[in-house]
Write a protein that holds these residues in place. Structure first.
Motif, PDB file in Angstrom:
ATOM      1  N   LYS A  44      49.757  91.084  80.772  1.00  0.00           N
ATOM      2  CA  LYS A  44      50.357  90.822  79.452  1.00  0.00           C
ATOM      3  C   LYS A  44      49.239  90.928  78.432  1.00  0.00           C
ATOM      4  N   ASP A  82      47.236  86.819  81.839  1.00  0.00           N
ATOM      5  CA  ASP A  82      47.831  86.471  80.554  1.00  0.00           C
ATOM      6  C   ASP A  82      46.699  86.235  79.557  1.00  0.00           C
ATOM      7  N   SER A  83      46.242  84.986  79.427  1.00  0.00           N
ATOM      8  CA  SER A  83      45.106  84.734  78.530  1.00  0.00           C
ATOM      9  C   SER A  83      43.831  85.379  79.079  1.00  0.00           C
ATOM     10  N   GLY A  84      43.769  85.519  80.393  1.00  0.00           N
ATOM     11  CA  GLY A  84      42.578  86.072  81.032  1.00  0.00           C
ATOM     12  C   GLY A  84      41.607  84.998  81.492  1.00  0.00           C
ATOM     13  N   THR A 115      41.887  82.451  83.713  1.00  0.00           N
ATOM     14  CA  THR A 115      41.803  82.189  85.156  1.00  0.00           C
ATOM     15  C   THR A 115      40.851  83.174  85.827  1.00  0.00           C
ATOM     16  N   VAL A 126      57.870  85.489  82.575  1.00  0.00           N
ATOM     17  CA  VAL A 126      58.547  86.202  83.655  1.00  0.00           C
ATOM     18  C   VAL A 126      58.466  85.427  84.970  1.00  0.00           C
ATOM     19  N   SER A 171      48.048  78.576  80.583  1.00  0.00           N
ATOM     20  CA  SER A 171      46.904  77.835  81.092  1.00  0.00           C
ATOM     21  C   SER A 171      45.973  77.554  79.928  1.00  0.00           C
ATOM     22  N   ASP A 229      48.718  87.349  90.511  1.00  0.00           N
ATOM     23  CA  ASP A 229      50.043  87.743  90.045  1.00  0.00           C
ATOM     24  C   ASP A 229      50.028  88.337  88.636  1.00  0.00           C
TER      25      ASP A 229
HETATM   26  P1  IMP Z   1      45.765  83.180  82.390  1.00  0.00           P
HETATM   27  O1  IMP Z   1      44.630  82.324  82.867  1.00  0.00           O
HETATM   28  O2  IMP Z   1      46.281  82.747  81.052  1.00  0.00           O
HETATM   29  O3  IMP Z   1      45.482  84.648  82.448  1.00  0.00           O
HETATM   30  O4  IMP Z   1      47.017  82.803  83.261  1.00  0.00           O
HETATM   31  C1  IMP Z   1      47.257  83.259  84.486  1.00  0.00           C
HETATM   32  C2  IMP Z   1      48.189  82.291  85.203  1.00  0.00           C
HETATM   33  O5  IMP Z   1      49.195  81.736  84.348  1.00  0.00           O
HETATM   34  C3  IMP Z   1      48.898  83.079  86.250  1.00  0.00           C
HETATM   35  O6  IMP Z   1      48.194  83.036  87.464  1.00  0.00           O
HETATM   36  C4  IMP Z   1      50.239  82.405  86.321  1.00  0.00           C
HETATM   37  O7  IMP Z   1      50.204  81.355  87.266  1.00  0.00           O
HETATM   38  C5  IMP Z   1      50.465  81.819  84.955  1.00  0.00           C
HETATM   39  N1  IMP Z   1      51.359  82.663  84.136  1.00  0.00           N
HETATM   40  C6  IMP Z   1      51.034  83.350  83.021  1.00  0.00           C
HETATM   41  N2  IMP Z   1      52.104  83.999  82.536  1.00  0.00           N
HETATM   42  C7  IMP Z   1      53.126  83.744  83.383  1.00  0.00           C
HETATM   43  C8  IMP Z   1      54.517  84.152  83.408  1.00  0.00           C
HETATM   44  O8  IMP Z   1      55.024  84.889  82.566  1.00  0.00           O
HETATM   45  N3  IMP Z   1      55.260  83.658  84.429  1.00  0.00           N
HETATM   46  C9  IMP Z   1      54.746  82.854  85.400  1.00  0.00           C
HETATM   47  N4  IMP Z   1      53.466  82.447  85.408  1.00  0.00           N
HETATM   48  C10 IMP Z   1      52.656  82.896  84.399  1.00  0.00           C
END
Ligand code: IMP
Ligand code: MG
Length: 184
Positions: A134, A106-108, A110, A156, A79, A103
């Motif tokens: 992660k 990742d970056s944090g 969201t 994943v 994202s 779920d």
């Molecule tokens: P963040 O905002 O980067 O923390 O991303 C969170 C969103 O990215 C999650 O709600 C997922 O929809 C998507 N995402 C991040 N890593 C994965 C992965 O390994 N598999 C599937 N979706 C992921």
């Protein structure tokens, strides 16, 4: 049950049994921490739907449930830009304890955005419960208050997590074979 989607995985990270056990463990923590509180579980769709449905059934108390749909500008596997709120809460969260159920962190971005978005609505507290974390992916400072598993910085799928909207119904969590991306 043999699932043909399993052939698309290079590695299984967490089996059905491990997930079930992890979800029960987190549910016990949550049940203890929120005893006698007014808990609202807010599932983030779509990725959080399977985790949320299993988790809330392990909570032996009265709770409310609601959902939000958010999406980010950007590509499939990470994202990037801003967040769009596509479905709002329909529950009044004033003086209640909100637990956001997601779920994966990742970056944090969201969850950091969502927490900020929901603050100022008079909730007694806002916390985060993530199935997966992660830590290596983090670009903003954000910690889940509850997490079931940590995992490596690999893409994943399964148990709600998708690649291009597929694999959410895989009942375990695994790493996709690179060939699957390339042929998509
Ligand atoms: P963040 O905002 O980067 O923390 O991303 C969170 C969103 O990215 C999650 O709600 C997922 O929809 C998507 N995402 C991040 N890593 C994965 C992965 O390994 N598999 C599937 N979706 C992921
Ligand atoms: Mg997703």
């Amino acid at each position: 049950m043999a699932h043909d989607m399993i052939n698309d995985l290079e590695e299984i990270l967490f089996s059905r049994e491990e997930i079930a056990e992890g979800v029960r463990r987190i549910a016990q923590e949550i049940a203890r921490d929120y005893e006698n509180r007014q808990l609202v579980c807010v599932g983030i769709l779509k990725g959080g739907f399977i985790f949320m449905s299993d988790l809330v059934r392990e909570l032996p108390m009265q709770i409310e449930t609601d959902f939000m749909v958010v999406s980010s500008y950007g590509n499939n596997t990470s994202s990037t830009g801003a967040l769009i709120i596509r479905k709002e809460l329909t529950t009044d969260i004033r003086n209640k304890d909100v637990l956001i159920i997601e779920d994966i962190v990742d970056s944090g971005r969201t969850l950091s955005y969502l927490k900020q978005y929901l603050s100022g609505r008079g909730a007694a507290s806002i916390k985060i419960c993530a199935l997966l974390d992660k830590p290596e992916g983090r670009t903003v400072e954000l910690e889940a208050d509850y997490k079931v598993f940590e995992c490596e910085n690999k893409f994943v799928v399964g148990y709600g997590l998708d690649f291009a909207e597929k694999y959410r119904n895989l009942p375990l969590i695994g790493v996709l074979k690179p060939g699957v991306y390339k042929n998509a």
